[in-house]
Write an enzyme that holds these catalytic residues in place. Structure first.
Site, PDB file in Angstrom:
ATOM      1  N   VAL A  42      -2.651   6.142  -5.380  1.00  0.00           N
ATOM      2  CA  VAL A  42      -2.802   4.874  -6.103  1.00  0.00           C
ATOM      3  C   VAL A  42      -1.459   4.148  -6.121  1.00  0.00           C
ATOM      4  O   VAL A  42      -0.429   4.760  -6.429  1.00  0.00           O
ATOM      5  CB  VAL A  42      -3.246   5.144  -7.558  1.00  0.00           C
ATOM      6  CG1 VAL A  42      -3.489   3.843  -8.304  1.00  0.00           C
ATOM      7  CG2 VAL A  42      -4.490   6.030  -7.594  1.00  0.00           C
ATOM      8  N   THR A  68       0.828  -1.198   0.000  1.00  0.00           N
ATOM      9  CA  THR A  68       0.000   0.000   0.000  1.00  0.00           C
ATOM     10  C   THR A  68       0.863   1.248   0.000  1.00  0.00           C
ATOM     11  O   THR A  68       2.095   1.165  -0.019  1.00  0.00           O
ATOM     12  CB  THR A  68      -0.977  -0.029   1.199  1.00  0.00           C
ATOM     13  OG1 THR A  68      -1.975   0.975   1.025  1.00  0.00           O
ATOM     14  CG2 THR A  68      -0.249   0.207   2.518  1.00  0.00           C
ATOM     15  N   ASN A  69       0.211   2.411  -0.003  1.00  0.00           N
ATOM     16  CA  ASN A  69       0.885   3.702   0.071  1.00  0.00           C
ATOM     17  C   ASN A  69       0.499   4.372   1.377  1.00  0.00           C
ATOM     18  O   ASN A  69      -0.585   4.133   1.890  1.00  0.00           O
ATOM     19  CB  ASN A  69       0.388   4.608  -1.060  1.00  0.00           C
ATOM     20  CG  ASN A  69       1.115   4.392  -2.359  1.00  0.00           C
ATOM     21  OD1 ASN A  69       2.303   4.091  -2.369  1.00  0.00           O
ATOM     22  ND2 ASN A  69       0.415   4.538  -3.448  1.00  0.00           N
ATOM     23  N   ARG A  70       1.332   5.276   1.843  1.00  0.00           N
ATOM     24  CA  ARG A  70       0.955   6.087   2.996  1.00  0.00           C
ATOM     25  C   ARG A  70      -0.040   7.135   2.544  1.00  0.00           C
ATOM     26  O   ARG A  70       0.266   7.954   1.687  1.00  0.00           O
ATOM     27  CB  ARG A  70       2.184   6.780   3.574  1.00  0.00           C
ATOM     28  CG  ARG A  70       2.924   5.922   4.555  1.00  0.00           C
ATOM     29  CD  ARG A  70       4.130   6.635   5.089  1.00  0.00           C
ATOM     30  NE  ARG A  70       3.782   7.682   6.056  1.00  0.00           N
ATOM     31  CZ  ARG A  70       4.678   8.240   6.857  1.00  0.00           C
ATOM     32  NH1 ARG A  70       5.927   7.885   6.805  1.00  0.00           N
ATOM     33  NH2 ARG A  70       4.302   9.165   7.706  1.00  0.00           N
TER      34      ARG A  70
END
Ligand code: C5P
Length: 222
Positions: free
Chosen positions: A97, A29-31
């Site tokens: 994204v 995932t991304n922060r």
């Protein structure tokens, strides 16, 4: 600002991170807290817009009245955005994204073994670039979170993704960015720019929407 300055307009906002599963218990995932996107959704509702909020997993609530479409992966976000954007006046891509997803989704939990391991990744579609390629297209607003060379990267994304506006912010600084309730933005459009100084994300969201409304009126004069 006057209430209802977005009255009757359809706004699609994507927010939060995407989650790209590796196996049933792990993901990449991304922060992203989703705070900026949710603040934009709240401010757009207050300004009279019809708001569709397409959101990755976050711990936030949106004002009643928004149509919330929860998604997990970039591919799901892509599908939801492309379903709703043909009828949108404005698209704001505030989501973080994931650029890549694991090539394989393991059915069972991956077991540990050797001391090193590799994950093969494949590129996700660029959602905002796809929206900007629609005919007719909504006014398209992107974000750029950068640790360096903010202005160059932001202007480059504005051009290569064919955006109408890009809101750039520094990340990894003392104040602002990811989990913060405050942020500052440097906004660029073809031929101009404006700085929105450090403030709380709700005030900032309202200021950015005012700028977006101006650009929309320049694009579609009445
Ligand atoms: O290229 P970069 O990811 O930095 O660009 C940021 C902008 O592009 C944001 O508006 C983000 O929501 C959007 N984006 C997207 N789809 C991707 C990657 C980024 O819509 N796969």
């Amino acid at each position: 600002e006057p209430p209802g300055f977005l009255s009757g307009l359809n706004i699609v906002i994507s927010a939060g991170p995407t989650r790209e599963p590796l196996d049933p218990v792990r993901y990449i995932t991304n922060r992203s807290s989703g705070k900026m996107g949710y603040a934009l959704a709240d401010a757009a509702l207050s300004a009279g817009a019809n708001v569709t909020l397409i959101s990755g997993p976050v711990n936030l609530a949106v004002q009643a009245g928004a149509k919330l479409i929860p998604v997990e992966t970039a591919l799901q976000m892509y599908d939801a955005v492309m379903t709703h954007c043909p009828t949108a006046d404005i698209y704001i891509g505030a989501a973080a994204v994931a650029d890549y997803r694991p090539q394989q989704l393991a059915e069972c939990k991956i077991k540990k073994g050797s001391d090193t391991s590799n994950i093969a990744l494949v590129k996700n579609p660029d959602i905002i670039a796809a929206v900007a390629g629609l005919q007719p297209k909504p006014l398209v607003v992107g974000f750029a979170a950068e640790t360096d060379d903010l202005e160059n990267y932001a202007k480059n994304k504005l051009q290569t993704k064919n955006l109408d506006l890009i809101a750039a912010n520094w990340v990894g600084q003392a104040e602002g960015g990811f989990e913060s309730d405050r942020n500052a933005l440097q906004v660029f459009w073809p031929g101009g720019q404006q700085i929105l100084p450090m403030t709380d994300k709700h005030t900032l969201a309202a200021q950015l929407l005012k700028l977006i409304a101006e650009k929309l009126h320049e694009k579609n004069p009445v």
